[in-house]
Design an enzyme around this catalytic site. Structure first.
Site, short mmCIF file in Angstrom:
data_model
loop_
_atom_site.label_atom_id
_atom_site.label_comp_id
_atom_site.label_asym_id
_atom_site.label_seq_id
_atom_site.Cartn_x
_atom_site.Cartn_y
_atom_site.Cartn_z
N SER A 149 0.84 -1.21 0.00
CA SER A 149 0.00 0.00 0.00
C SER A 149 0.86 1.24 0.00
O SER A 149 1.96 1.24 0.57
CB SER A 149 -0.87 0.00 1.26
N TYR A 168 -1.07 -0.81 10.53
CA TYR A 168 -1.28 -1.28 9.16
C TYR A 168 -0.21 -0.70 8.24
O TYR A 168 0.43 -1.42 7.46
CB TYR A 168 -2.68 -0.88 8.70
N LYS A 172 2.89 -2.62 6.05
CA LYS A 172 3.04 -2.60 4.59
C LYS A 172 4.46 -2.13 4.20
O LYS A 172 5.03 -2.63 3.23
CB LYS A 172 1.97 -1.69 3.97
N1 LIG Z 1 -8.85 -1.49 -0.56
C1 LIG Z 1 -7.88 -0.58 -0.67
O1 LIG Z 1 -8.14 0.63 -0.90
C2 LIG Z 1 -6.45 -0.98 -0.54
C3 LIG Z 1 -5.47 0.03 -0.70
C4 LIG Z 1 -4.13 -0.33 -0.60
C5 LIG Z 1 -3.78 -1.64 -0.37
N2 LIG Z 1 -4.75 -2.60 -0.22
C6 LIG Z 1 -4.31 -3.99 0.02
O2 LIG Z 1 -4.98 -4.86 -0.88
C7 LIG Z 1 -5.19 -6.14 -0.26
C8 LIG Z 1 -6.66 -6.51 -0.32
O3 LIG Z 1 -7.41 -5.45 0.24
P1 LIG Z 1 -9.00 -5.49 0.33
O4 LIG Z 1 -9.46 -4.07 0.31
O5 LIG Z 1 -9.57 -6.46 -0.64
O6 LIG Z 1 -9.18 -6.06 1.82
P2 LIG Z 1 -10.47 -6.70 2.54
O7 LIG Z 1 -11.70 -6.49 1.76
O8 LIG Z 1 -10.41 -6.22 3.96
O9 LIG Z 1 -10.10 -8.27 2.50
C9 LIG Z 1 -9.02 -8.72 3.23
C10 LIG Z 1 -8.86 -10.20 2.97
O10 LIG Z 1 -7.75 -10.65 3.77
C11 LIG Z 1 -8.19 -11.77 4.50
N3 LIG Z 1 -7.48 -11.94 5.76
C12 LIG Z 1 -7.49 -11.16 6.87
N4 LIG Z 1 -6.77 -11.74 7.86
C13 LIG Z 1 -6.30 -12.91 7.34
C14 LIG Z 1 -5.50 -13.96 7.84
N5 LIG Z 1 -5.07 -13.96 9.12
N6 LIG Z 1 -5.21 -15.00 7.04
C15 LIG Z 1 -5.65 -15.05 5.77
N7 LIG Z 1 -6.44 -14.10 5.22
C16 LIG Z 1 -6.75 -13.04 6.01
C17 LIG Z 1 -9.68 -11.54 4.76
O11 LIG Z 1 -10.28 -12.77 5.11
P3 LIG Z 1 -11.56 -12.86 6.12
O12 LIG Z 1 -12.77 -12.48 5.31
O13 LIG Z 1 -11.58 -14.29 6.53
O14 LIG Z 1 -11.30 -11.92 7.24
C18 LIG Z 1 -10.09 -11.00 3.40
O15 LIG Z 1 -10.29 -12.06 2.50
C19 LIG Z 1 -4.66 -5.99 1.17
O16 LIG Z 1 -3.34 -6.48 1.23
C20 LIG Z 1 -4.66 -4.50 1.42
O17 LIG Z 1 -3.70 -4.11 2.38
C21 LIG Z 1 -6.07 -2.31 -0.31
#
Ligand SMILES: NC(=O)c1ccc[n+]([C@@H]2O[C@H](COP(=O)([O-])OP(=O)(O)OC[C@H]3O[C@@H](n4cnc5c(N)ncnc54)[C@H](OP(=O)(O)O)[C@@H]3O)[C@@H](O)[C@H]2O)c1
Length: 269
Positions: A149, A168, A172
């Site tokens: 991120s 967080y 990252k």
């Molecule tokens: N959305 C954004 O704007 C954004 C921006 C920058 C970076 N990112 C990065 O992109 C990636 C995906 O983001 P997202 O927005 O799709 O996140 P999200 O909707 O919060 O989904 C997170 C995923 O990670 C899983 N997870 C959490 N704890 C875990 C664990 N202990 N073991 C295995 N899986 C686990 C969750 O599973 P459960 O459902 O079981 O909890 C869920 O499937 C992340 O790495 C995030 O840091 C996102």
């Protein structure tokens, strides 16, 4: 038959990777989920998918045995190889996200929060990478991607005064360095390691009002320093762009921290 394993596929960007990659019947897709039984949307998608090329496999970043079992399961199906690993899973939000580093009244709670982000988002990624490395080595594409991120960027943090979510953000930044360590170690073997910033992606759950307010605030804060910032995008657009990048990236870029269009994430957003 290219094979992909993606972590954190119960929802958000991870689920979108699974849906997009399994559109191509030539791909084999391993959808890793922290708790496979409770990943309702993922299970429904996989059960009803016409190509039957996606497999749900349990893998919890907080549990080393679960990660190792997942790699073993994948290896049994593929004959011991994997083309691309996408470390997407992350602990992102919790009730103390608004607290800055010096705002915790109880320093033990600060320890707890920082360590839990490090456990899931850094060690979880490292254990997953280590468990899957033998499969990637035997694969053809040899790519290991970590979704990090812009919040892990010191420059971005200072420019936008983004003082929230320290655990967080720091997890990252640490993952970016893990990518650099792996890249330096495995460049000669031709394994590409890449940190990708996926953009500001609309994955947050809640009422429309809550979600809109959340992304409006983020956009405003980022635009105050980067007026041309594109704003929040859909998971579909983010994944489409990330996959284009994953497919074209070569060993020359190994170890980089990039935006989803391949530009340097430390230099621009
Ligand atoms: N959305 C954004 O704007 C954004 C921006 C920058 C970076 N990112 C990065 O992109 C990636 C995906 O983001 P997202 O927005 O799709 O996140 P999200 O909707 O919060 O989904 C997170 C995923 O990670 C899983 N997870 C959490 N704890 C875990 C664990 N202990 N073991 C295995 N899986 C686990 C969750 O599973 P459960 O459902 O079981 O909890 C869920 O499937 C992340 O790495 C995030 O840091 C996102």
């Amino acid at each position: 038959m290219p094979s992909y394993a993606i972590t954190g596929t119960s929802r958000g960007i991870g689920l979108t990777f699974v849906k997009t990659l399994s559109e191509n019947p030539a791909n084999t897709v391993f959808a890793l989920a922290r708790n496979a039984a409770s990943a309702k949307n993922l299970n429904e998608f996989v059960a009803s998918h016409k190509h039957k090329n996606a497999h749900v496999v349990e893998s919890d970043n907080d549990n080393i045995e679960s990660i190792q079992n997942a790699a073993e399961t994948v290896g049994k199906i593929t004959g011991g190889k994997l083309d691309v690993l996408i470390n997407n899973s992350a602990r992102m939000f919790h009730e103390r996200n608004e607290l800055t580093l010096d705002a915790y009244e109880d320093p033990h709670l600060l320890d707890h929060d920082m360590l839990s982000f490090f456990k899931t988002n850094v060690l979880g990624v490292i254990h997953t990478t280590n468990a899957f490395l033998p499969l990637i080595r035997a694969g053809e594409m040899k790519k290991c991607i970590i979704i990090t991120s812009t919040l892990g960027s010191p420059r971005f943090t200072v420019d936008t005064k983004f003082i929230r979510a320290p655990g967080y953000s720091m997890s990252k930044a640490a993952s970016n360095l893990a990518v650099a360590k792996y890249a330096a170690q495995y460049k000669e073997e031709g394994i590409v390691f890449l940190s990708i910033s996926p953009g500001l992606v609309r994955t947050k759950s809640g009422s429309k009002e809550e979600v809109d307010a959340f992304y409006d605030l983020q956009e405003k804060q980022i635009r105050s320093m980067y007026p041309k910032f594109e704003g929040a995008i859909t998971p579909e657009q983010s994944v489409r762009d990330q996959l284009d990048l994953i497919h074209r990236v070569s060993i020359e870029q190994t170890g980089s921290f990039v935006n989803r269009d391949g530009t340097d994430a430390e230099a621009e957003i």
